[in-house]
Every structure is written in C-alpha cells, then in structure tokens.
Design a protein around this motif. Structure first.
Motif, PDB file in Angstrom:
ATOM      1  N   SER A 186     -24.754 -33.371 -26.683  1.00 37.67           N
ATOM      2  CA  SER A 186     -24.702 -32.647 -25.280  1.00 37.67           C
ATOM      3  C   SER A 186     -25.107 -31.250 -25.674  1.00 37.67           C
ATOM      4  O   SER A 186     -25.219 -30.073 -24.572  1.00 37.67           O
ATOM      5  CB  SER A 186     -23.481 -32.940 -24.502  1.00 37.67           C
ATOM      6  OG  SER A 186     -23.361 -34.069 -24.169  1.00 37.67           O
TER       7      SER A 186
ATOM      8  N   ASN B 143     -15.026 -36.864 -27.754  1.00 39.28           N
ATOM      9  CA  ASN B 143     -16.006 -37.610 -28.493  1.00 39.28           C
ATOM     10  C   ASN B 143     -17.030 -36.556 -29.136  1.00 39.28           C
ATOM     11  O   ASN B 143     -17.759 -36.044 -28.500  1.00 39.28           O
ATOM     12  CB  ASN B 143     -16.595 -38.429 -27.357  1.00 39.28           C
ATOM     13  CG  ASN B 143     -17.762 -39.270 -27.942  1.00 39.28           C
ATOM     14  OD1 ASN B 143     -18.133 -39.100 -29.177  1.00 39.28           O
ATOM     15  ND2 ASN B 143     -18.334 -40.292 -27.183  1.00 39.28           N
TER      16      ASN B 143
ATOM     17  N   GLY C 275      -8.671 -34.373 -27.517  1.00 38.69           N
ATOM     18  CA  GLY C 275      -9.259 -34.658 -26.055  1.00 38.69           C
ATOM     19  C   GLY C 275      -8.168 -34.208 -24.776  1.00 38.69           C
ATOM     20  O   GLY C 275      -8.693 -34.103 -23.594  1.00 38.69           O
ATOM     21  N   ARG C 276      -6.953 -34.334 -25.184  1.00 37.24           N
ATOM     22  CA  ARG C 276      -5.929 -33.901 -24.111  1.00 37.24           C
ATOM     23  C   ARG C 276      -4.919 -33.252 -24.406  1.00 37.24           C
ATOM     24  O   ARG C 276      -4.246 -33.281 -25.493  1.00 37.24           O
ATOM     25  CB  ARG C 276      -5.432 -35.575 -23.628  1.00 37.24           C
ATOM     26  CG  ARG C 276      -5.152 -35.756 -22.432  1.00 37.24           C
ATOM     27  CD  ARG C 276      -5.210 -37.179 -21.974  1.00 37.24           C
ATOM     28  NE  ARG C 276      -4.424 -37.848 -23.197  1.00 37.24           N
ATOM     29  CZ  ARG C 276      -3.117 -37.916 -22.930  1.00 37.24           C
ATOM     30  NH1 ARG C 276      -2.231 -37.296 -22.063  1.00 37.24           N
ATOM     31  NH2 ARG C 276      -2.584 -38.733 -23.920  1.00 37.24           N
TER      32      ARG C 276
ATOM     33  N   VAL D   5     -23.267 -29.112 -27.671  1.00 36.55           N
ATOM     34  CA  VAL D   5     -22.156 -28.444 -28.045  1.00 36.55           C
ATOM     35  C   VAL D   5     -22.088 -28.077 -29.518  1.00 36.55           C
ATOM     36  O   VAL D   5     -22.544 -28.865 -30.263  1.00 36.55           O
ATOM     37  CB  VAL D   5     -20.819 -29.056 -27.728  1.00 36.55           C
ATOM     38  CG1 VAL D   5     -19.521 -28.380 -28.124  1.00 36.55           C
ATOM     39  CG2 VAL D   5     -20.523 -29.575 -26.157  1.00 36.55           C
TER      40      VAL D   5
ATOM     41  N   TYR E  69     -12.168 -29.506 -25.582  1.00 39.12           N
ATOM     42  CA  TYR E  69     -11.550 -30.809 -25.095  1.00 39.12           C
ATOM     43  C   TYR E  69     -12.689 -31.726 -25.383  1.00 39.12           C
ATOM     44  O   TYR E  69     -12.705 -32.812 -25.891  1.00 39.12           O
ATOM     45  CB  TYR E  69     -11.463 -30.768 -23.665  1.00 39.12           C
ATOM     46  CG  TYR E  69     -10.377 -30.219 -23.181  1.00 39.12           C
ATOM     47  CD1 TYR E  69      -9.151 -30.973 -22.891  1.00 39.12           C
ATOM     48  CD2 TYR E  69     -10.322 -28.808 -22.932  1.00 39.12           C
ATOM     49  CE1 TYR E  69      -8.032 -30.435 -22.732  1.00 39.12           C
ATOM     50  CE2 TYR E  69      -9.130 -28.310 -22.611  1.00 39.12           C
ATOM     51  CZ  TYR E  69      -7.885 -28.841 -22.366  1.00 39.12           C
ATOM     52  OH  TYR E  69      -6.659 -28.442 -22.136  1.00 39.12           O
ATOM     53  N   ALA E  70     -13.999 -31.476 -25.220  1.00 32.08           N
ATOM     54  CA  ALA E  70     -15.165 -32.333 -25.490  1.00 32.08           C
ATOM     55  C   ALA E  70     -15.219 -32.962 -26.773  1.00 32.08           C
ATOM     56  O   ALA E  70     -15.637 -33.999 -27.190  1.00 32.08           O
ATOM     57  CB  ALA E  70     -16.579 -31.574 -24.935  1.00 32.08           C
TER      58      ALA E  70
ATOM     59  N   ASP F  86     -22.215 -41.883 -27.398  1.00 29.21           N
ATOM     60  CA  ASP F  86     -23.036 -41.023 -27.378  1.00 29.21           C
ATOM     61  C   ASP F  86     -23.242 -40.198 -26.232  1.00 29.21           C
ATOM     62  O   ASP F  86     -23.655 -38.819 -26.175  1.00 29.21           O
ATOM     63  CB  ASP F  86     -24.457 -41.033 -28.170  1.00 29.21           C
ATOM     64  CG  ASP F  86     -24.346 -41.864 -29.331  1.00 29.21           C
ATOM     65  OD1 ASP F  86     -23.497 -41.333 -30.131  1.00 29.21           O
ATOM     66  OD2 ASP F  86     -25.220 -42.389 -29.735  1.00 29.21           O
TER      67      ASP F  86
ATOM     68  N   ILE G 284     -17.835 -38.475 -22.611  1.00 27.65           N
ATOM     69  CA  ILE G 284     -16.374 -38.060 -23.229  1.00 27.65           C
ATOM     70  C   ILE G 284     -15.374 -38.942 -22.400  1.00 27.65           C
ATOM     71  O   ILE G 284     -15.241 -38.328 -21.113  1.00 27.65           O
ATOM     72  CB  ILE G 284     -16.302 -36.659 -23.533  1.00 27.65           C
ATOM     73  CG1 ILE G 284     -17.532 -36.235 -24.418  1.00 27.65           C
ATOM     74  CG2 ILE G 284     -14.832 -36.542 -23.892  1.00 27.65           C
ATOM     75  CD1 ILE G 284     -17.704 -34.825 -24.563  1.00 27.65           C
TER      76      ILE G 284
ATOM     77  N   ARG H 295     -13.718 -25.995 -22.633  1.00 23.56           N
ATOM     78  CA  ARG H 295     -14.314 -27.235 -22.191  1.00 23.56           C
ATOM     79  C   ARG H 295     -14.896 -27.691 -23.359  1.00 23.56           C
ATOM     80  O   ARG H 295     -14.629 -28.847 -23.461  1.00 23.56           O
ATOM     81  CB  ARG H 295     -15.571 -27.020 -21.166  1.00 23.56           C
ATOM     82  CG  ARG H 295     -15.799 -28.023 -20.442  1.00 23.56           C
ATOM     83  CD  ARG H 295     -14.839 -28.629 -19.492  1.00 23.56           C
ATOM     84  NE  ARG H 295     -14.389 -27.819 -18.375  1.00 23.56           N
ATOM     85  CZ  ARG H 295     -15.311 -27.541 -17.187  1.00 23.56           C
ATOM     86  NH1 ARG H 295     -16.501 -27.934 -16.953  1.00 23.56           N
ATOM     87  NH2 ARG H 295     -14.747 -26.854 -16.165  1.00 23.56           N
TER      88      ARG H 295
ATOM     89  N   SER I 198     -23.401 -29.774 -20.649  1.00 19.87           N
ATOM     90  CA  SER I 198     -24.538 -29.563 -21.221  1.00 19.87           C
ATOM     91  C   SER I 198     -24.957 -28.008 -20.534  1.00 19.87           C
ATOM     92  O   SER I 198     -26.040 -27.422 -21.110  1.00 19.87           O
ATOM     93  CB  SER I 198     -25.746 -30.408 -21.328  1.00 19.87           C
ATOM     94  OG  SER I 198     -25.508 -31.292 -22.131  1.00 19.87           O
TER      95      SER I 198
ATOM     96  N   LEU J 163     -12.498 -39.158 -22.123  1.00 22.54           N
ATOM     97  CA  LEU J 163     -11.141 -38.698 -21.488  1.00 22.54           C
ATOM     98  C   LEU J 163     -11.466 -37.625 -20.512  1.00 22.54           C
ATOM     99  O   LEU J 163     -10.480 -37.558 -19.607  1.00 22.54           O
ATOM    100  CB  LEU J 163     -10.445 -38.010 -22.959  1.00 22.54           C
ATOM    101  CG  LEU J 163      -9.892 -38.955 -23.701  1.00 22.54           C
ATOM    102  CD1 LEU J 163      -9.452 -38.012 -24.838  1.00 22.54           C
ATOM    103  CD2 LEU J 163      -8.444 -39.284 -22.961  1.00 22.54           C
ATOM    104  N   LEU J 164     -12.504 -37.120 -20.283  1.00 17.31           N
ATOM    105  CA  LEU J 164     -12.894 -35.999 -19.622  1.00 17.31           C
ATOM    106  C   LEU J 164     -13.207 -36.397 -18.168  1.00 17.31           C
ATOM    107  O   LEU J 164     -13.690 -37.424 -18.033  1.00 17.31           O
ATOM    108  CB  LEU J 164     -13.921 -35.087 -19.989  1.00 17.31           C
ATOM    109  CG  LEU J 164     -13.546 -34.183 -21.276  1.00 17.31           C
ATOM    110  CD1 LEU J 164     -14.606 -33.140 -21.622  1.00 17.31           C
ATOM    111  CD2 LEU J 164     -12.415 -33.508 -21.070  1.00 17.31           C
TER     112      LEU J 164
ATOM    113  N   ARG K 281     -19.381 -37.054 -31.278  1.00 14.30           N
ATOM    114  CA  ARG K 281     -20.729 -37.319 -31.223  1.00 14.30           C
ATOM    115  C   ARG K 281     -21.546 -37.042 -29.687  1.00 14.30           C
ATOM    116  O   ARG K 281     -22.620 -36.287 -29.896  1.00 14.30           O
ATOM    117  CB  ARG K 281     -21.134 -38.683 -31.411  1.00 14.30           C
ATOM    118  CG  ARG K 281     -20.623 -39.191 -32.787  1.00 14.30           C
ATOM    119  CD  ARG K 281     -20.486 -40.646 -32.894  1.00 14.30           C
ATOM    120  NE  ARG K 281     -21.731 -41.585 -32.487  1.00 14.30           N
ATOM    121  CZ  ARG K 281     -22.440 -42.160 -33.312  1.00 14.30           C
ATOM    122  NH1 ARG K 281     -22.450 -42.000 -34.572  1.00 14.30           N
ATOM    123  NH2 ARG K 281     -23.425 -42.890 -32.563  1.00 14.30           N
ATOM    124  N   ALA K 282     -20.809 -37.374 -28.800  1.00 18.90           N
ATOM    125  CA  ALA K 282     -21.472 -37.146 -27.380  1.00 18.90           C
ATOM    126  C   ALA K 282     -21.512 -35.709 -27.177  1.00 18.90           C
ATOM    127  O   ALA K 282     -22.342 -35.073 -26.532  1.00 18.90           O
ATOM    128  CB  ALA K 282     -20.541 -37.635 -26.389  1.00 18.90           C
ATOM    129  N   ALA K 283     -20.600 -34.986 -27.625  1.00 17.10           N
ATOM    130  CA  ALA K 283     -20.441 -33.276 -27.486  1.00 17.10           C
ATOM    131  C   ALA K 283     -21.446 -32.930 -28.411  1.00 17.10           C
ATOM    132  O   ALA K 283     -22.436 -31.917 -27.781  1.00 17.10           O
ATOM    133  CB  ALA K 283     -19.220 -32.865 -27.878  1.00 17.10           C
ATOM    134  N   GLY K 284     -22.041 -33.281 -29.376  1.00 16.90           N
ATOM    135  CA  GLY K 284     -22.939 -32.906 -30.426  1.00 16.90           C
ATOM    136  C   GLY K 284     -24.351 -33.113 -29.677  1.00 16.90           C
ATOM    137  O   GLY K 284     -25.128 -31.977 -29.372  1.00 16.90           O
TER     138      GLY K 284
END
Lengths: 352, 516
Positions: A228, A221, A287-288, A230, A216-217, B350, B353, A213, B365, B355-356, A223-226
């Motif tokens: 969150s 994205n 991502g895909r 990840v 993919y994250a 931020d 994601i 997961r 998280s 695509l998901l 930044r968003a993954a970081g």
C-alpha cells in the motif's frame, strides 16, 4: 460460542458487554483503587498519591514506548538496560563532562545533558531497528542482544560502581539536574508533567497522524502495508527510536531522583512495561493497542503493588498477584475479541 | 475401453456445496472409475477443487451423498477419507519444509518400535522403496525445504502411495514439474492404473489432459457440463464445455478512442533463486482508457510482473514510464506517487489489514492527501471514505467495522477503493474476480469499465479465458516469464490463447534441468 443467534436482543446484550469489556482496564483500576482506599490506611492521602504516581510514571514511560513497538509487531527487551546505561551517561556527564584529553574538558548544563542522554537512548533504538530491518534479525533476538550489550556497557562505564552525589555544579548550569526528579510545577511532580506530555504526544501520533496509522498497518499485515506504499522500515525505525527515547527519559528521572546512578538500574523493567501494555489491551501479535489503555494498565500495576505494600502483603505474594492479574487481562481480552467479531458480523449480516 | 473394464469406485449424487454467498457445486453427479485416469477440467472457481475437497473429506457436502461401492459414506475428515483409501495431493503442497522426506511421508503414521520410538531405519527403507517406484533418487534424510518444487510434489505423491491409496487425487500435479519429471509422473500413473488405483487428475493444460486421461468431466460455475470417455475428445470440445456457447454479459467497450500512451515497461527482468528469471524480458505499453488483459497459466510470471511494476522487488531490472516520465524510485511509495496502483491477487495476504477498520484500510495509501503537516483530517477522511463507498456500492454497516467482517466481494471493493484513492493513472489488477461470487464479479467488471471510460489505463491479470476475452481491449499472453502472444479483440480466440499460454513450457524446463 455459537454464532447462530439471530434475534436482535442478543446483539444488544453483546454491545453492552462489549462496552464493559473494552473499559475493563479502567474498571479494574477503579476497583483496585476503591479496594485499597478501604483497606489500606492513608492510601488516598495526597502525599501517597504523589509518591505512587511517581512510581507509576517510570513504568508508564517505558510502556508507552513499548506499546508502539508491540503494535508494530515487534518487541523491545532492551529498554531496561537503556534505562541503566542512560542513567550512567547522565551521571558521568554531570561528574566529569567530556574529557578531551588536552588537559581540559567540556562541561554541560542540565538541558544539554538531557539532550545528549536522549540521543544515546534514541541511538540504541536505531541500532535495534537497523538489526531488525537491514540485517533481518528477529526483534526478540535483536533487542535481547542490545539488552546485554547496553547493560554490560553500563557496568563498564564505572566498573560496576555507583556515580554518587549527582548534585551538579552551579558554575556549569547543571545544578538544576535534581529538579527533574525532585521538583514540581503547580504541586505536581516534573516527571508526571513529562509523562503527560509524552503520553499525549504518543496518543496524538497513534490516533491522528499517518505515522500512527502506519504503525498499526505494519503490525496488522506487513506485506499489505508495504504494497500500500507504507515505508515499513521507516516505521520500524521510528518505533524503536521512540522506545529508546522513553527509556532514556526514565534513566534521567531515576538518576535525578536518587541523585546517583547505578549501572544495575532498570533491571527487568522491560517486563513491567510489557505487562502494562498487555494489561492495557495491546495485542502481542501486533496491530492492536491504545496508548491510553497502556497508561491505565501501568497505573493498575503500580496501584496494585504500592497498595499491597501498604497493606503489608509480602512481596512474594505481590509477585504472584501481579502474574495472575496479567493472565486474567489476556483471557478477558480474548473474550472481547470474540464478542467484537460477533457484533461486527451481526451488523454486517443486517446489511446483507 | 468399455465402461465395465473400469468399475465405478466412488459416486457423488446430487452433490451440492454452498459457501456463504456462493454456490460452489450444484447437484453434481460424478463417477470415479477405478484403474483409470478421471480428468477434471474447468476454469478457476468452476468447482473442481471443491469437489475434490469433498471427496478427500476436507469439506462436507451441503446436500447430496457420496457412495463408495454401494455403501453411502460420510467423510468428515482427511483421516476418514484415508481409511477408505482416498489420498490427495494438493496444489498447495502440505509438507513440512523443516523435516526430512521420510518424516514427511510418515507424518502421523510413524513407524514405531513397540509404539514407543520412531523406527527411522524402517521409515528410511520404505521411503527408498517408494522413491524407486517413483523413479526418483531423493534421499530420505534430505530436508523437504531443500528440495525443488518438482521433487516436493513427488514426495507428496509418495506420501499418498505410502497410505496404499485406492483413489488418488492429483490437483495440478504438473504445474511445477519439468518435462522429464512429467514423463516420470505419467509412467507412475500408468503403473498405478494397472494396479487398479482410481486417479482423479486436475489440470489446466488441456493437451496433457487429453494424453493422460481415460474419462473427462468438465465443470462450469459449479455445474457439470460434460462427462464422457476420453475417446474422440479434442481441445475445442473441452473449451466449448468449459466456457459455454453464450458468453456472459461483460460490459462492452464504450466506443471511444484511447488516449495517449500512459504506461510503458521496458525489458523487465526478475531473477529467481534458481538462477533463472521469473519475469523474463517483458516489455509492454498501455494507453489511457485501455484495458489490457494479461492471460497465462499459474506460474507464468504474471503476478510477479505486476508486482515488479509496483516496486515490490527492489532487485528487479527494467524501466518503467508513466506519462512518459521514467520511474526513479525503486519503492512502492514512489510508484504510487507516480500514479500506479495495484489490486493484489491475494486479498488476505497482500490487500487488506484484517485488524483495521474499513475506513483505515481504504485510506492507507492516500493518508498523505488527507493530512496536513502530519495531522490527519478525520472529517475529510470520513467524507472521502463515504464518497468511495457510495461510488463503488460497497455494502457496509459502518466504516468503523473491521474489514474482516465483509464478504469477499465487498472486501475486494475496499481494496479497489484504496487503490483509487491514490488517484492513479494506471491500475494493475491481479485476478480481481478471485474468490468472489458471480454478482460481485459483475460489479467489479462494471467498475473496471467505468474507470477505463474515465481515462484510466488498466492492466488486468487473469487465468480465466472467459474474463480475459470478454473484458480486454487487447490481450497479452505470458508463459514462463515471457510474452508469448499478443491479440487484439478481433484476433483473440480461446484456442489461440491456450496455445500461446503453453508455449515454451517443455523447452525452458529442460534448459533449467541442465543448468541445475
């Protein structure tokens, strides 16, 4: 494309269309197989299928590793060179062992050789990841650099010569090395079994583990993954090391099949791997992508080139056809994205 | 200042702009007077930017009309607007950092020799002339990326001047300028006024508006609530029109005592690239069940503060305690493990994601809790997502759809769901109502109240006065990276907050100037 359709019937059409588009690589595989079954004699014979799947397996290994890298938003150009270098390492270990410089050397059995060679592949993958995460080098450049370094190292290892007669030595337990490339279990070649294991493992990681997961994250994205939670760098280390491992396995299999290792082995393999991943629906933007899609993609490429050979089509035309197939795959992929977005929006609009 | 002294150059009549799910502008009537500064004020999301985008041709009105002089016009693109002499300096700078100042100023209108190659010498000369007019000594050959933000703003203004703009829209032009640069800008504005240019000036700094403006228009929730000449206007008049008499229904504090201290930050510093501190020595504490509002203008360091708390900047200094235990890990994952969670300001960049799927975004998280020995329990994941979707009343067709198919409000709830799934003790919410419609805002606020009642500590960042006053149990005001005021719900007032949010602006900017 208009998004203003309102009745439910077009949504139904779109859903059917979407299923067809999603299964496009598989449909393509069936089509090319049927085509060659009709036009190429002996195409469906057991012997031919075994040979063909052995060819496909080599590319499929690399493509599986490549898929993870591309999903994470990167690219790994170094896999072809890792194949060459790892083949040379394997050949060197079988022929010479490790000379300690004290008048005697350490010799290894087959399993040990495989583990050492795998470690070399993983190590190069780790170098790629280090360059990309810690030194902030763009993946394309970092792996382009290791492509040259690894290829050069492979050439240096033998001064550009081939390591011949890798038959191993029963005394050291390395005489079983050839079995990897030539042997079979239950009539199915060992390399295919290995592909099945690696493929299932990768599909499991992608679909059922947090690590998958996260891959993919990170690709979707970073930044968003970081934010969150990840661990982005860990994920990148994993994908490049896994790609390195896949390349090392290919190096082992090829050197075992040929009973020789040549330093130029694996040249441009990375491009075939990328092609298989893209054909299987992996997005170069990250991502895909799916492991199953990639393996089917590798089979489409493999079946296509072997089938064309059997039909006696010139290798120049084969190259042209391969290129056209890849472009067509990406064009259809774009269409799928649009239809998919429309179906989702329509479903959402119904909820309000 | 008689009205006929300043002829009306542009009129909007019954202008309405509808976005999917929200009305940004409702039957607005706006007169833009030439040779004067037309000030536009309102809170975030009040519709100022929408109105300016309509004038600049970036967006088109859903209904209503625009007149220039007596002629009705349809501005379908920025080039269209430029033909009518309308130039806009956006809040987010639209410059190419990789190109020189001269290249940027003449982009798409390059001075050429016989229509073939670019006449660099002429572009350079004209750029120098423009810079002289703007009293700036910016080298035409400097790369825009190497300039300070204030200088970049000047380049943007020069770009509009180079097009001989008759109407110039300045969207928060001073937000990044130093005090000295602001003075120069005001002189330029005076000069442009004398030349008969109509200027639209948008800003949050009320004192500044009163000083520079000739006419003022106040917007609230897409409706123009006040428009008059600047004579006799004071801050309280503006605030009254911005916020209105009746405060909106904010879910009120349930009368229950706060718990013990759940979070404490001590002397947080975040160095920035120009040698100063974006977050400058912030310390605060938060009790369980308390909603702490952090108010401040754009660039006050609020967002950076909560991101520092979250561990986004490994080079930041400061100590953080959750439930009395000090944070050891410098990374986001460690902070989440301690019980902190963030709702980022920029959902798209931020928070999500795209695509998901909705499900994959929500559990990102908290996958550790949903998996055993590195194996995700898919049925448990689906069930948990379903629970949160119901609890937060997220409207979705299926959790398997991509999150990008949702409206802003529902996307925000997905982000909140993601944060809540980590079972946080402290929730950091950065502009939680940004870019969502009024109904969804009310929902989000209700959720915040409920969470606080369940004992969560909430730090919530906003630049919306009404929100911060209506929702917070306690308010901290930040300006220039430091805390400049602290209010309880009894002592808080609009004017007090605004005054605190402007503290130290001129001073520290000048300090910075002498350093650089």
């Amino acid at each position: 494309m208009t998004v203003t359709r309102t009745s439910s019937a077009p949504a139904g059409d779109a859903s059917v269309l979407l299923v067809l588009l999603k299964a496009r690589t598989f449909i393509a595989l069936i089509l090319v197989t049927v085509f060659f079954a009709i036009f190429a004699p002996n195409f469906l014979s057991a012997a031919n299928l075994v040979i063909m799947s052995k060819h496909v397996a080599l590319n499929a290994f690399l493509a599986v590793g490549m898929t993870f890298v591309i999903i994470s938003g990167g690219i790994d150009l170094s896999v072809g060179s890792i194949v060459g270098l790892c083949g040379m390492v394997a050949g060197y270990l079988i022929l010479n062992g490790i000379d300690l410089g004290l008048g005697w050397s350490i010799q290894f059995n087959t399993l040990e050789i495989c583990l050492i060679v795998s470690a070399v592949g993983i190590f190069i993958g780790a170098i790629n990841a280090f360059l990309i995460t810690k030194l902030n080098v763009a993946p394309f450049i970092a792996t382009l650099g290791t492509l040259y370094v690894a290829r050069g190292a492979a050439m240096l290892s033998s001064d550009g010569r081939t390591f011949p007669n890798l038959n191993g030595n029963a005394e050291y337990g390395s005489d079983t090395y050839r079995w990897i490339g030539a042997g079979d279990i239950l009539g199915i070649p060992v390399s295919i079994w290995m592909l099945i294991i690696i493929g299932l493992l990768a599909a499991y990681i992608a679909g059922r583990t947090p690590l998958g997961r996260f891959i993919y994250a990170v690709g979707g994205n970073e930044r968003a993954a970081g934010l969150s939670g990840v661990k982005v760098n860990h994920v990148k280390y994993f994908v490049y090391m896994f790609s390195g491992l896949c390349a090392a396995l290919v190096g082992i299999i090829i050197s075992s099949q040929l009973a020789a290792s040549h330093p130029a082995t694996g040249d441009t393999f990375e491009l075939n791997a990328i092609a298989a991943a893209v054909l299987g629906g992996t997005s170069m933007a990250g991502g895909r992508g799916r492991i199953g899609g990639t393996i089917v993609g590798a089979f489409v490429i493999g079946v296509l080139s072997d089938g064309l050979v059997m039909m006696g089509v010139s290798s120049f035309w084969q190259t042209v056809i391969k290129g056209l197939v890849i472009i067509a795959a990406v064009v259809i992929d774009q269409a799928q994205q649009r239809v998919q977005a429309r179906v989702a929006l329509q479903a959402q609009a119904a909820v309000g | 200042m008689a009205p006929d002294q300043h002829p009306i150059g542009l009129r909007i009549r019954e202008g309405t702009k509808v976005y999917p799910g929200t009305v940004a502008l409702k039957s607005a009537n706006f007169d833009l007077r030439m040779g004067a500064v037309n000030v536009l004020v309102g809170e975030n999301g009040a519709g100022k930017s929408t109105m300016m985008k309509v004038i600049a041709g970036v967006e088109q009105l859903t209904s209503g009309s625009i007149y220039i002089g007596e002629e009705e016009v349809h501005l379908t693109s920025t080039e269209d607007a430029a033909r009518y002499g309308i130039g806009i300096v956006f809040q987010e700078l639209n410059l190419f950092p990789n190109m020189t100042v001269a290249d940027n100023i003449f982009i798409n209108r390059e001075k050429t020799r016989y229509g073939i190659d670019i006449d660099r010498a002429r572009q350079r000369d004209e750029t120098r002339a423009l810079m002289r007019r703007l009293e700036h000594d910016i080298d035409p050959d400097a790369l825009v990326g190497d300039l300070k933000v204030g200088q970049q703003q000047i380049v943007e203004i020069a770009k509009s001047l180079a097009q001989n703009a008759r109407i110039l829209i300045l969207d928060e032009p001073t937000s990044a300028l130093s005090a000295a640069e602001v003075e120069i800008l005001f002189r330029v504005i005076d000069e442009l006024k004398r030349d008969g240019v109509g200027i639209v000036y948008i800003s949050h700094r009320l004192e500044e508006l009163i000083r520079v403006g000739d006419y003022i228009t106040v917007l609230r929730d897409g409706v123009i609530t006040g428009a008059r000449s600047m004579e006799g206007v004071d801050v309280s008049w503006i605030v009254l029109n911005m916020i209105g008499d009746a405060s909106k229904d904010f879910p009120k504090t349930l009368d229950q005592p706060f718990g013990d201290e759940v979070f404490r930050a001590e002397s947080v510093y975040l160095p920035n690239s120009s040698g100063g501190f974006t977050v400058n020595g912030v310390s605060l504490s938060l009790r369980a069940g308390e909603i702490l509002g952090v108010y401040g203008l754009m660039g006050a360091g609020r967002t950076e503060f909560v991101e520092t708390v979250m561990g986004r900047y490994p080079h930041a200094l400061g100590r953080f305690y959750v439930d009395g235990k000090e944070a050891k890990s410098r990374h986001v994952a460690g902070r989440i493990g301690m019980g902190l969670a963030i709702i980022p300001e920029d959902r798209k960049q931020d928070g999500l994601i795209q695509l998901l799927s909705i499900r994959e975004n929500m559990t990102l998280s908290s996958l550790g809790d949903l998996s055993k020995h590195g194996h995700i329990d898919l049925s448990k994941e689906k069930k948990t997502v379903g629970d949160y979707v119901r609890q937060l009343v997220i409207k979705i067709a299926s959790p398997e759809n991509p999150v990008s198919s949702l409206s802003g409000g529902n996307q925000q709830k997905v982000v909140i769901g993601k944060a809540l799934m980590t079972r946080p003790k402290v929730l950091l919410m950065d502009e939680p109502s940004r870019g969502i419609d009024i109904g969804a805002k009310a929902e989000v606020f209700r959720v915040m109240r409920e969470l606080a009642a369940q004992g969560l500590g909430i730090i919530f960042v906003t630049s919306n006065l009404e929100e911060v006053l209506g929702l917070s149990d306690r308010i901290i005001v930040m300006s220039n990276g430091s805390i400049t005021g602290e209010f309880t719900s009894e002592t808080a007032s609009e004017t007090g907050l605004i005054a605190a949010s402007a503290v130290g602006h001129a001073v520290t900017h000048q300090q910075k100037e002498t350093v650089t």
